[in-house]
Write an enzyme that holds these catalytic residues in place. Sequence first.
Site, mmCIF file in Angstrom:
data_model
loop_
_atom_site.group_PDB
_atom_site.id
_atom_site.type_symbol
_atom_site.label_atom_id
_atom_site.label_comp_id
_atom_site.label_asym_id
_atom_site.label_seq_id
_atom_site.Cartn_x
_atom_site.Cartn_y
_atom_site.Cartn_z
ATOM 1 N N ASP A 10 -33.592 69.133 -27.424
ATOM 2 C CA ASP A 10 -33.240 67.714 -27.352
ATOM 3 C C ASP A 10 -32.347 67.510 -26.129
ATOM 4 O O ASP A 10 -31.324 68.192 -25.990
ATOM 5 C CB ASP A 10 -32.488 67.355 -28.645
ATOM 6 C CG ASP A 10 -32.115 65.896 -28.736
ATOM 7 O OD1 ASP A 10 -32.031 65.211 -27.696
ATOM 8 O OD2 ASP A 10 -31.878 65.442 -29.868
ATOM 9 N N ILE A 11 -32.707 66.570 -25.283
ATOM 10 C CA ILE A 11 -31.965 66.361 -24.036
ATOM 11 C C ILE A 11 -30.498 65.982 -24.299
ATOM 12 O O ILE A 11 -29.626 66.273 -23.491
ATOM 13 C CB ILE A 11 -32.656 65.268 -23.179
ATOM 14 C CG1 ILE A 11 -32.175 65.330 -21.731
ATOM 15 C CG2 ILE A 11 -32.404 63.872 -23.706
ATOM 16 C CD1 ILE A 11 -32.979 66.190 -20.855
ATOM 17 N N ASN A 24 -37.112 52.615 -18.926
ATOM 18 C CA ASN A 24 -37.968 51.550 -18.390
ATOM 19 C C ASN A 24 -37.148 50.768 -17.367
ATOM 20 O O ASN A 24 -35.952 51.011 -17.201
ATOM 21 C CB ASN A 24 -38.509 50.652 -19.508
ATOM 22 C CG ASN A 24 -37.387 50.004 -20.294
ATOM 23 O OD1 ASN A 24 -36.566 49.277 -19.752
ATOM 24 N ND2 ASN A 24 -37.333 50.283 -21.593
ATOM 25 N N GLY A 32 -38.600 56.875 -27.661
ATOM 26 C CA GLY A 32 -38.732 58.227 -27.119
ATOM 27 C C GLY A 32 -37.404 58.835 -26.713
ATOM 28 O O GLY A 32 -36.384 58.679 -27.396
ATOM 29 N N VAL A 33 -37.420 59.525 -25.601
ATOM 30 C CA VAL A 33 -36.200 60.196 -25.144
ATOM 31 C C VAL A 33 -35.114 59.173 -24.796
ATOM 32 O O VAL A 33 -33.924 59.415 -25.010
ATOM 33 C CB VAL A 33 -36.508 61.150 -23.959
ATOM 34 C CG1 VAL A 33 -36.914 60.410 -22.713
ATOM 35 C CG2 VAL A 33 -35.340 62.081 -23.694
ATOM 36 N N ASP A 34 -35.527 58.019 -24.305
ATOM 37 C CA ASP A 34 -34.557 56.968 -23.964
ATOM 38 C C ASP A 34 -33.840 56.473 -25.216
ATOM 39 O O ASP A 34 -32.619 56.236 -25.194
ATOM 40 C CB ASP A 34 -35.329 55.816 -23.300
ATOM 41 C CG ASP A 34 -34.490 55.002 -22.341
ATOM 42 O OD1 ASP A 34 -33.485 55.519 -21.823
ATOM 43 O OD2 ASP A 34 -34.855 53.834 -22.100
ATOM 44 N N THR A 120 -44.450 61.354 -19.748
ATOM 45 C CA THR A 120 -45.530 62.005 -20.517
ATOM 46 C C THR A 120 -45.631 61.521 -21.961
ATOM 47 O O THR A 120 -46.457 62.019 -22.721
ATOM 48 C CB THR A 120 -45.365 63.537 -20.529
ATOM 49 O OG1 THR A 120 -44.148 63.860 -21.215
ATOM 50 C CG2 THR A 120 -45.335 64.103 -19.131
ATOM 51 N N GLY A 121 -44.802 60.573 -22.349
ATOM 52 C CA GLY A 121 -44.853 60.040 -23.711
ATOM 53 C C GLY A 121 -45.534 58.676 -23.709
ATOM 54 O O GLY A 121 -46.733 58.556 -23.458
ATOM 55 N N TYR A 123 -45.587 56.399 -21.576
ATOM 56 C CA TYR A 123 -46.212 56.021 -20.301
ATOM 57 C C TYR A 123 -47.523 56.759 -20.045
ATOM 58 O O TYR A 123 -48.238 56.414 -19.109
ATOM 59 C CB TYR A 123 -45.231 56.206 -19.144
ATOM 60 C CG TYR A 123 -44.218 55.071 -19.004
ATOM 61 C CD1 TYR A 123 -44.187 54.014 -19.907
ATOM 62 C CD2 TYR A 123 -43.298 55.048 -17.960
ATOM 63 C CE1 TYR A 123 -43.272 52.981 -19.780
ATOM 64 C CE2 TYR A 123 -42.382 54.020 -17.815
ATOM 65 C CZ TYR A 123 -42.364 52.981 -18.734
ATOM 66 O OH TYR A 123 -41.455 51.960 -18.592
HETATM 67 N N1 AR6 Z 1 -35.273 65.193 -25.762
HETATM 68 C C1 AR6 Z 1 -36.144 65.619 -24.829
HETATM 69 N N2 AR6 Z 1 -37.392 65.110 -24.672
HETATM 70 C C2 AR6 Z 1 -37.760 64.145 -25.534
HETATM 71 C C3 AR6 Z 1 -36.917 63.636 -26.543
HETATM 72 C C4 AR6 Z 1 -35.620 64.218 -26.650
HETATM 73 N N3 AR6 Z 1 -34.737 63.793 -27.564
HETATM 74 N N4 AR6 Z 1 -37.579 62.669 -27.237
HETATM 75 C C5 AR6 Z 1 -38.808 62.583 -26.679
HETATM 76 N N5 AR6 Z 1 -38.928 63.466 -25.664
HETATM 77 P P1 AR6 Z 1 -41.045 59.064 -23.488
HETATM 78 P P2 AR6 Z 1 -41.994 57.907 -20.940
HETATM 79 C C6 AR6 Z 1 -40.073 63.714 -24.740
HETATM 80 O O1 AR6 Z 1 -42.050 58.274 -24.250
HETATM 81 O O2 AR6 Z 1 -43.369 58.402 -21.206
HETATM 82 C C7 AR6 Z 1 -39.195 54.448 -23.578
HETATM 83 O O3 AR6 Z 1 -39.357 53.451 -24.525
HETATM 84 C C8 AR6 Z 1 -41.437 63.263 -25.196
HETATM 85 O O4 AR6 Z 1 -42.009 64.226 -26.073
HETATM 86 O O5 AR6 Z 1 -39.667 59.149 -24.029
HETATM 87 O O6 AR6 Z 1 -41.411 58.089 -19.564
HETATM 88 C C9 AR6 Z 1 -38.574 53.952 -22.281
HETATM 89 O O7 AR6 Z 1 -37.585 52.973 -22.492
HETATM 90 C C10 AR6 Z 1 -42.176 63.203 -23.841
HETATM 91 O O8 AR6 Z 1 -42.644 64.503 -23.496
HETATM 92 O O9 AR6 Z 1 -40.892 58.499 -21.952
HETATM 93 C C11 AR6 Z 1 -39.758 53.438 -21.558
HETATM 94 O O10 AR6 Z 1 -40.129 52.160 -21.990
HETATM 95 C C12 AR6 Z 1 -41.075 62.830 -22.851
HETATM 96 O O11 AR6 Z 1 -39.844 62.973 -23.564
HETATM 97 C C13 AR6 Z 1 -40.846 54.396 -21.924
HETATM 98 O O12 AR6 Z 1 -40.486 54.929 -23.199
HETATM 99 C C14 AR6 Z 1 -41.179 61.433 -22.302
HETATM 100 O O13 AR6 Z 1 -41.643 60.537 -23.319
HETATM 101 C C15 AR6 Z 1 -40.924 55.547 -20.962
HETATM 102 O O14 AR6 Z 1 -42.026 56.357 -21.282
#
Ligand code: AR6
Length: 181
Positions: A10-11, A24, A32-34, A120-121, A123
């Site tokens: 977890d980041i 975003n 997601g991670v955000d 990669t989530g 987006y």
């Molecule tokens: N720690 C590390 N990696 C994580 C965590 C975590 N706690 N949670 C998820 N991931 P995403 P994007 C991974 O969707 O594709 C948001 O709503 C996840 O498995 O978080 O850049 C923003 O506000 C994936 O591999 O980001 C934007 O609107 C990676 O993080 C949008 O999502 C990225 O997935 C950005 O989409």
Amino acid sequence: MAVIEVVQGDITLQDTEAVVTAANESLMGGGGVDGAVHRAAGPRLADAGAAIGPCEPGDAMATPAFDLDPPIRHVIHAVGPVWEGGEYGEAEVLASCYRRCLEVTDGLGARSLALPAIATGVYGFPAAQAARIAVATLRSTPTEVERIRLVAFDQQAYDLLTAELAAASDRTHVQSDSGQG
Ligand code: AR6
């Protein structure tokens, strides 16, 4: 030269001075991670994001880390490309994210940085290509950062990033071996 490592986790729980969130353009939080970063950092993070945003895809901007646990002091908000099939410059925008994360971290004087698999989530950027871009860009960008940690959330991302890193260092060894004649 920076040491690049891959962990699964977890980041928000990393022991680096700066962590990247995949944001975003509003920088005010999302899923997601955000979502995880904003929950852990507390509501001041969205206020700080709103004050400096919006942020273009391919760019990154820093705020304090607020309630995240030390040694994390900075959150770097990187906005990845929305995947639209790969013919709209998505690869270059993603590479730009990783470059900008290092530049912004250098500007803060931080020496350790943890990054998630940006885009990669939600987006939709294909994970294998994203891993290749992440490793290649982080290896080729000059930086004062000493420790770069790629944080994979799932096993697939971990395997892809580990394989990319191993392949990249094999290529370096082959080059330096042949360089010695
Ligand atoms: N720690 C590390 N990696 C994580 C965590 C975590 N706690 N949670 C998820 N991931 P995403 P994007 C991974 O969707 O594709 C948001 O709503 C996840 O498995 O978080 O850049 C923003 O506000 C994936 O591999 O980001 C934007 O609107 C990676 O993080 C949008 O999502 C990225 O997935 C950005 O989409």
